[in-house]
Design a protein around this motif. Structure first.
Motif, PDB file in Angstrom:
ATOM      1  N   GLY A   1      -1.953   4.802  -3.979  1.00  6.90           N
ATOM      2  CA  GLY A   1      -1.947   3.661  -4.878  1.00  6.90           C
ATOM      3  C   GLY A   1      -1.408   2.410  -4.235  1.00  6.90           C
ATOM      4  O   GLY A   1      -1.380   2.262  -3.010  1.00  6.90           O
ATOM      5  N   LYS A   2      -0.943   1.500  -5.091  1.00 10.46           N
ATOM      6  CA  LYS A   2      -0.407   0.218  -4.638  1.00 10.46           C
ATOM      7  C   LYS A   2       0.686  -0.209  -5.610  1.00 10.46           C
ATOM      8  O   LYS A   2       0.760   0.271  -6.745  1.00 10.46           O
ATOM      9  CB  LYS A   2      -1.507  -0.841  -4.580  1.00 10.46           C
ATOM     10  CG  LYS A   2      -2.189  -1.097  -5.924  1.00 10.46           C
ATOM     11  CD  LYS A   2      -3.321  -2.082  -5.797  1.00 10.46           C
ATOM     12  CE  LYS A   2      -3.983  -2.340  -7.169  1.00 10.46           C
ATOM     13  NZ  LYS A   2      -5.080  -3.329  -7.090  1.00 10.46           N
TER      14      LYS A   2
ATOM     15  N   LEU B   1       8.369  13.046   1.058  1.00  9.28           N
ATOM     16  CA  LEU B   1       9.153  11.873   0.675  1.00  9.28           C
ATOM     17  C   LEU B   1       8.271  10.834  -0.009  1.00  9.28           C
ATOM     18  O   LEU B   1       8.676  10.220  -1.008  1.00  9.28           O
ATOM     19  CB  LEU B   1       9.824  11.252   1.905  1.00  9.28           C
ATOM     20  CG  LEU B   1      10.908  12.080   2.599  1.00  9.28           C
ATOM     21  CD1 LEU B   1      11.559  11.263   3.712  1.00  9.28           C
ATOM     22  CD2 LEU B   1      11.972  12.554   1.613  1.00  9.28           C
ATOM     23  N   ILE B   2       7.065  10.628   0.490  1.00 11.56           N
ATOM     24  CA  ILE B   2       6.186   9.623  -0.112  1.00 11.56           C
ATOM     25  C   ILE B   2       5.630  10.115  -1.446  1.00 11.56           C
ATOM     26  O   ILE B   2       5.464   9.333  -2.394  1.00 11.56           O
ATOM     27  CB  ILE B   2       5.069   9.233   0.860  1.00 11.56           C
ATOM     28  CG1 ILE B   2       5.680   8.606   2.118  1.00 11.56           C
ATOM     29  CG2 ILE B   2       4.099   8.258   0.201  1.00 11.56           C
ATOM     30  CD1 ILE B   2       4.682   8.188   3.155  1.00 11.56           C
ATOM     31  N   ARG B   3       5.369  11.396  -1.538  1.00  6.19           N
ATOM     32  CA  ARG B   3       4.916  11.926  -2.832  1.00  6.19           C
ATOM     33  C   ARG B   3       5.993  11.717  -3.893  1.00  6.19           C
ATOM     34  O   ARG B   3       5.687  11.417  -5.056  1.00  6.19           O
ATOM     35  CB  ARG B   3       4.562  13.402  -2.700  1.00  6.19           C
ATOM     36  CG  ARG B   3       3.346  13.645  -1.809  1.00  6.19           C
ATOM     37  CD  ARG B   3       3.029  15.120  -1.702  1.00  6.19           C
ATOM     38  NE  ARG B   3       2.467  15.631  -2.944  1.00  6.19           N
ATOM     39  CZ  ARG B   3       2.222  16.921  -3.169  1.00  6.19           C
ATOM     40  NH1 ARG B   3       2.523  17.827  -2.237  1.00  6.19           N
ATOM     41  NH2 ARG B   3       1.692  17.319  -4.295  1.00  6.19           N
TER      42      ARG B   3
ATOM     43  N   LEU C   1       0.839  -1.197   0.000  1.00  5.39           N
ATOM     44  CA  LEU C   1       0.000   0.000   0.000  1.00  5.39           C
ATOM     45  C   LEU C   1       0.874   1.247   0.000  1.00  5.39           C
ATOM     46  O   LEU C   1       1.900   1.305   0.683  1.00  5.39           O
ATOM     47  CB  LEU C   1      -0.897   0.026   1.236  1.00  5.39           C
ATOM     48  CG  LEU C   1      -1.680  -1.259   1.573  1.00  5.39           C
ATOM     49  CD1 LEU C   1      -2.601  -1.004   2.752  1.00  5.39           C
ATOM     50  CD2 LEU C   1      -2.456  -1.755   0.361  1.00  5.39           C
ATOM     51  N   VAL C   2       0.454   2.256  -0.736  1.00  2.00           N
ATOM     52  CA  VAL C   2       1.200   3.508  -0.809  1.00  2.00           C
ATOM     53  C   VAL C   2       0.240   4.663  -0.530  1.00  2.00           C
ATOM     54  O   VAL C   2      -0.503   5.100  -1.420  1.00  2.00           O
ATOM     55  CB  VAL C   2       1.884   3.697  -2.179  1.00  2.00           C
ATOM     56  CG1 VAL C   2       2.681   5.005  -2.195  1.00  2.00           C
ATOM     57  CG2 VAL C   2       2.796   2.510  -2.493  1.00  2.00           C
TER      58      VAL C   2
ATOM     59  N   ILE D   1       7.182   0.135   1.704  1.00  2.43           N
ATOM     60  CA  ILE D   1       6.939   0.272   0.269  1.00  2.43           C
ATOM     61  C   ILE D   1       6.608   1.725  -0.047  1.00  2.43           C
ATOM     62  O   ILE D   1       7.140   2.321  -0.991  1.00  2.43           O
ATOM     63  CB  ILE D   1       5.815  -0.669  -0.190  1.00  2.43           C
ATOM     64  CG1 ILE D   1       6.116  -2.110   0.257  1.00  2.43           C
ATOM     65  CG2 ILE D   1       5.652  -0.591  -1.698  1.00  2.43           C
ATOM     66  CD1 ILE D   1       7.466  -2.639  -0.169  1.00  2.43           C
ATOM     67  N   ALA D   2       5.723   2.319   0.740  1.00  2.00           N
ATOM     68  CA  ALA D   2       5.364   3.718   0.507  1.00  2.00           C
ATOM     69  C   ALA D   2       6.551   4.644   0.709  1.00  2.00           C
ATOM     70  O   ALA D   2       6.737   5.617  -0.028  1.00  2.00           O
ATOM     71  CB  ALA D   2       4.220   4.124   1.444  1.00  2.00           C
ATOM     72  N   SER D   3       7.381   4.347   1.694  1.00  2.00           N
ATOM     73  CA  SER D   3       8.437   5.280   2.092  1.00  2.00           C
ATOM     74  C   SER D   3       9.741   5.088   1.341  1.00  2.00           C
ATOM     75  O   SER D   3      10.575   6.001   1.300  1.00  2.00           O
ATOM     76  CB  SER D   3       8.707   5.133   3.600  1.00  2.00           C
ATOM     77  OG  SER D   3       7.545   5.343   4.362  1.00  2.00           O
TER      78      SER D   3
END
Length: 817
Positions: free
Chosen positions: A150-151, A67-69, A54-55, A353-355
């Motif tokens: 998203g994913k 950072l996640i963007r 998962l993001v 995963i997101a980070s």
């Protein structure tokens, strides 16, 4: 191996999960090709392969959101660059609320998202159901929609990053186990493996669950602990489409995403299950733990409420994969304070995963530039100390923090486990007076004092909490009488040596080459001119300086100062935090109380503001530092630990005639916000300069030798756009409104920033906010007076009055009374 095993490299990265591969990828993107990544098994075989993928973009700190963007943009473009699919899909996400409190939280989240530039919409239950047709919505209050979420497929994404790193010149070697870390003179020199030794200038520990053990090889503390994380994958279900958004139902502790026509359903149980207390098994690669349906039951029951059709869906796979978690649910990033050139990127708390994209870039930049290039305090490994690596403490604390992933993020939420931990000498006395304690850097600190007949416990809410009236009385005592704050948790550093003055003066923005007994407030700035810390420096001898800094900053500040000492300088620094208590005696009657216990002259002529003297105090001899963080006459009494109880008892005894009372950190925070005093990690960050913060008076541009960050500040002064961003103070026009920080700030209807600190200003009669705002022109008094500011409080726009200079005693006449 196709090539001979390398004997040396500029950078060696340990761990071939998504984070390690991201660091390698970004180092090569910065033009650094002498990179070796070592993986003990195969890429992604530890935790990455079984991550849910998962993001979600939004985080509580704007720097973390950024950072996640960046991660989402990287993942979107990576397949075209490397030719390997990543499984990235921008399907958006829906988060729903079952309760009014959760809906309030989501409304606050939406306002924060808009302030941070993240697209978001607030949904009715019906609209949430339209986005996610397979859920039942009858029990929902509403939700929010974030289309940019998203994913991704974790394994594919890792392989794509690894190929990008290889294309950039990095060497990725699988099947190599690191058995030791070599060091010399306080710096890392290489790694020992089962295939040989590699000399290295920099070693990066991205070993996931094994990162703590890797750290122990070279005396570096990596405080993380593994815990079981479970999810199931269903057989294909009717109505499940490929582009189905991610769904989060935090009141049920659960999340969902589409996978091959079915659903991935997992979550974070409120009672988590730590794992690996005796170490991670050898060869634990692409491995899972046994199914635990009893542990999973609470998640499954909630999933059936949200998606009733799951009751008839088959379960294709039960995943129980351990992941590493930290004591505060934020990951660990940066150069270890114990060892030069040894970096850590680990403990991603099911958010790897997101980070990973943004964190990998940030760590690569830190490695190359020698300091962080943005505000990373929330994840800086130096926010922890060696005692945070205690295995029993980690086990108990991680069990709680993992369980809080989807818990309500109440304002001022305190963690309950592994406490009490660090205690001041006054702990028992304050507890007997019905202190309600909080925790900071492990210290038990009095947040507020419950009056007799009331509950001595904080009841959380988004409105006024149950301590509001009690803290109002503490606040009043400081403004009108006298109160004592136990600030023993302050970190204290002693800097000594013939070069101490020269070295500190170059590291500090203010001039600390002052007469003995003078106290100087100063910032520590980075090369960009932003704050790495703010603190006070007391010159106690020609070659000795006593530094007082924030409770959470002991490790970070000590590391920053020591790393910036010139090579060969004759200067020594010692952390003396545990040797001294600090009792802050504050209020207009503080001189009367102190005067009853000492023969020292406390008059303004003899003892002006900004002076520290050794004085007699009853039977004790203490350092009395005339300084304040509440905006009143007062002294910080720096007391040897063994005398603390006696000094406190004497103050309370003679102060009884003056109405003395104890006060806690909730009152302290409200008083300092009302006065407009800035705080590190809130108004002062590595991205905010003294000019932004209105603290130019604490910078000496003319002192001999200059200081770190001077060139950047001079450039900022010459930049007409620099003051388009500033810290301003807003006082709410509605006396009943309650804000907590993180709310969006709007100027003339447009989002321009966020509330960094908030407290109730009992003297001003309304909530007060210190805000970080940025507009398209210089923010000066004329701008403030000609524009309107409102605060978005969970969707309600609260009008405010704006100030560049606090309305409470703006000339600080009370401080110098």
């Amino acid at each position: 191996m196709s090539k001979s095993f390398p004997q040396r490299a500029q950078y060696v990265i340990i761990g071939g999960g998504i984070v390690g591969c991201s660091v390698a990828y970004h180092l090569t993107k910065m033009g650094h090709t002498d990179v070796v990544l070592l993986e003990q098994g195969q890429l992604s075989c530890g935790t990455t392969w079984h991550a849910a993928g998962l993001v979600g973009q939004l985080r509580s700190q704007p720097a973390m959101t950024n950072l996640i963007r960046y991660s989402t943009q990287l993942y979107a473009d990576l397949e075209a660059e490397t030719g390997l699919a990543t499984g990235w899909m921008q399907c958006g996400s829906v988060t729903v609320a079952r309760t009014d409190d959760r809906m309030t939280m989501l409304m606050r989240t939406a306002a924060a998202a808009r302030a941070q530039g993240v697209e978001v919409d607030v949904l009715t239950p019906q609209e949430a159901g339209d986005k996610w047709p397979v859920m039942q919505t009858g029990d929902l209050k509403g939700g929010i929609w974030m289309p940019g979420d998203g994913k991704a497929n974790p394994t594919d994404l890792t392989q794509s990053l690894a190929r990008g790193a290889r294309n950039g010149g990095a060497r990725v070697i699988e099947g190599v186990k690191v058995t030791d870390i070599t060091t010399k003179d306080g710096a890392v020199t290489g790694v020992v493996t089962d295939h040989g030794t590699i000399e290295a200038q920099v070693v990066v520990n991205c070993a996931g669950q094994w990162a703590r053990e890797i750290g122990k090889m070279c005396g570096v503390n990596v405080p993380l602990h593994s815990a079981e994380h479970m999810y199931i994958v269903t057989e294909p279900m009717k109505g499940i489409k490929l582009d189905l958004p991610v769904l989060r139902d935090p009141d049920g502790y659960i999340y969902f995403k589409e996978e091959t026509g079915g659903l991935v359903m997992g979550g974070f149980e409120p009672e988590a299950k730590p794992w690996g207390m005796d170490g991670i098994p050898e060869k634990f690669q692409f491995s899972l733990l046994p199914d635990d349906w009893d542990q999973f039951e609470i998640l499954l029951n909630n999933a059936l409420i949200r998606v009733p059709d799951m009751e008839t869906a088959g379960v294709r796979k039960f995943y129980n994969g351990p992941e590493s978690f930290t004591p505060d649910n934020n990951y660990l990033l940066g150069e270890a304070p114990e060892l030069v050139n040894f970096f850590v990127g680990a403990g991603f708390n099911s958010m790897g995963i997101a980070s990973a994209g943004g964190a990998g870039r940030a760590l690569a930049e830190w490695i190359v530039e020698g300091e962080a290039t943005s505000d990373l305090f929330a994840v800086d490994i130096r926010r922890f100390a060696d005692f945070n690596n205690n295995p029993k403490w980690l086990h108990d604390r991680v069990k709680e923090t993992l369980g809080l992933h989807y818990a309500m993020p109440w304002p001022n939420r305190e963690l309950d486990t592994a406490r009490p931990f660090r205690r001041s000498p006054l702990y028992d006395r304050l507890a007997a007076k019905r202190s309600v304690f909080g925790s900071k850097m492990g210290w038990e600190r009095a947040n507020w004092f419950a009056p007799e007949g009331t509950k001595a416990d904080t009841e959380y809410s988004f409105g006024r909490q149950n301590w509001h009236a009690a803290v109002a009385e503490e606040h009043k005592a400081v403004r009108e009488g006298v109160a004592v704050f136990d600030q023993t948790s302050f970190a204290k550093l002693l800097v000594q040596g013939r070069d101490a003055c020269t070295e500190l003066n170059r590291i500090c923005a203010a001039n600390i080459d002052v007469p003995i007994g003078k106290t100087v407030y100063t910032g520590l700035l980075n090369k960009r001119g932003g704050f790495e810390s703010d603190l006070t420096v007391i010159r106690t001898k020609v070659d000795t300086f006593f530094i007082i800094t924030g409770s959470a900053q002991a490790v970070r500040d000590a590391d920053w100062i020591s790393r910036n000492f010139a090579r060969g300088a004759y200067v020594f620094m010692t952390d003396v935090t545990s040797a001294w208590s600090v009792l802050a005696l504050m209020g207009p009657k503080s001189r009367d109380v102190l005067g009853a216990l000492t023969k020292s002259d406390l008059s303004n002529d003899s003892f002006p503001f900004g002076i520290c003297k050794s004085i007699d105090l009853g039977y004790a001899t203490v350092m009395a530092n005339r300084m304040t963080y509440v905006g009143e006459l007062g002294w910080e009494l720096i007391v040897p630990t063994e005398f603390s109880v006696g000094v406190y008892d004497d103050l309370m005894r003679v102060g009884a005639d003056h109405g003395i009372r104890d006060a806690g950190y909730y009152a302290l925070d409200g008083l300092r916000i009302e006065k407009g005093y800035r705080a590190w990690s809130r108004e002062l960050t590595p991205d905010i300069t003294p000019l932004h913060a209105g603290l130019g008076f604490a910078v000496d541009f003319d002192k001999a030798g200059g200081f770190i960050g001077k060139d950047a500040l001079l450039a900022a002064k010459a930049d007409p756009d620099h003051l388009n961003r500033r810290i301003i103070q807003l006082v709410l026009n509605d006396a009943d409104a309650q804000i907590w920080g993180g709310e969006a700030v709007l100027c003339d209807g447009a989002e321009v920033g966020e509330v960094r600190s908030a407290g109730y200003g009992h003297t001003l009669g309304a909530a007060v906010a210190l805000c970080d705002v940025e507009v398209g022109r210089k923010i000066d008094q004329a701008f403030i007076e000609s524009h309107s500011f409102v605060i978005d409080l969970a969707g309600q726009h609260i009008k405010t009055t704006a100030y560049l200079r606090t309305p409470y005693d703006p000339k600080s006449e009370r401080v110098r009374a």
